[in-house]
Design a protein around this motif. Sequence first.
Motif, mmCIF file in Angstrom:
data_model
loop_
_atom_site.group_PDB
_atom_site.id
_atom_site.type_symbol
_atom_site.label_atom_id
_atom_site.label_comp_id
_atom_site.label_asym_id
_atom_site.label_seq_id
_atom_site.Cartn_x
_atom_site.Cartn_y
_atom_site.Cartn_z
ATOM 1 N N LYS A 146 4.944 0.793 -1.786
ATOM 2 C CA LYS A 146 3.605 0.448 -2.256
ATOM 3 C C LYS A 146 2.643 0.280 -1.086
ATOM 4 N N MET A 147 3.134 -0.250 0.013
ATOM 5 C CA MET A 147 2.293 -0.422 1.194
ATOM 6 C C MET A 147 1.916 0.943 1.778
ATOM 7 N N ILE A 148 2.874 1.867 1.831
ATOM 8 C CA ILE A 148 2.601 3.215 2.335
ATOM 9 C C ILE A 148 1.599 3.917 1.432
ATOM 10 N N ASN A 149 1.762 3.766 0.109
ATOM 11 C CA ASN A 149 0.819 4.388 -0.827
ATOM 12 C C ASN A 149 -0.582 3.837 -0.637
ATOM 13 N N GLN A 150 -0.678 2.521 -0.451
ATOM 14 C CA GLN A 150 -1.994 1.925 -0.267
ATOM 15 C C GLN A 150 -2.603 2.348 1.065
ATOM 16 N N THR A 246 0.584 -11.182 -5.928
ATOM 17 C CA THR A 246 -0.067 -11.319 -4.618
ATOM 18 C C THR A 246 -0.405 -9.918 -4.107
ATOM 19 N N PRO A 247 -1.480 -9.305 -4.588
ATOM 20 C CA PRO A 247 -1.813 -7.927 -4.206
ATOM 21 C C PRO A 247 -1.940 -7.701 -2.705
ATOM 22 N N ASN A 248 -2.343 -8.736 -1.964
ATOM 23 C CA ASN A 248 -2.552 -8.576 -0.524
ATOM 24 C C ASN A 248 -1.281 -8.217 0.232
ATOM 25 N N ILE A 249 -0.113 -8.457 -0.347
ATOM 26 C CA ILE A 249 1.110 -8.156 0.397
ATOM 27 C C ILE A 249 1.340 -6.660 0.545
#
Length: 284
Positions: A146-150, A246-249
């Motif tokens: 999810k972090m890579i996608n964002q 916690t979307p910020n993670i």
Amino acid sequence: MVTALVTAVVLPLTTLATTGQAATLTPSAAVLKQSKSYYRTNAGSLASRYGLNYASQTALTRNETTRVYVASNDAQVKKSANLAISYWNQKLGRKVFVTGTKYNHNMTISMTAQNTSADAWWRPAQHQIVLEQADYSQQLGSIRNKMINQSTTTAVNTANQRITAYGHAIAHRANFAHQYNAYRATQINSAQKQIASQKRNIVGQKVDVKARTFKYANIIAHEMGHSLGLKHSANAKDAMAANSSTPNIYNYSKVKSSKNGFNTLDKTDVNRAKLALRVHDAHY
């Protein structure tokens, strides 16, 4: 490869909206300044109005303090627990949760391998917050993806905005096509490098591990809320919502730069906890 540029697939963390359910109310300053006799007399109606469950307050001592022992060798779980403790203490304005020891504690935080559908839960009778081992272990891959996608979406959108703005700025030039294509190629290359760098750092610098630590700080804080006597909130943005998030993670830059995570406890969470503590105090 990043193409024209490309519309990146975004996998946002969804928060279930609360529909057909009355909002959870926030106790006012006046409600929080009543006498002990008021809280004893009106404990039942206050619980009904503000979503309180006094039977969950089993870890609270008479002075409204809980000593927390983390029964895990995982250093990241201990960091998450310490952050959760600081989140509540910071918002409540005093030390309600303190660090305990194996032989001196009122609450235990531990792992289990029950493979349930929940990531964590509060067991009042055992004075125990339980974290699901399988879910905890699987979070790294999920967070990383999810972090890579964002990160990809952010880099692509930024590059596209720059390309569009540049195109408008040079639209009148005779050699527009040549300059536009050259600039576009530069932006695509820059976006590719940024994405590749962040992918390496997410694993190499353990940004995903840091994000999981922050996520579980909020999960543990949520369960600590139950131990204070809070039922789930009907407000989607409250930390005590059943599907709190916690979307910020998943934001690479925010996680990388943060030292203390993302405290999601809001006024409704905090005032409900203050009220639950006042009722508890009134009975001792």
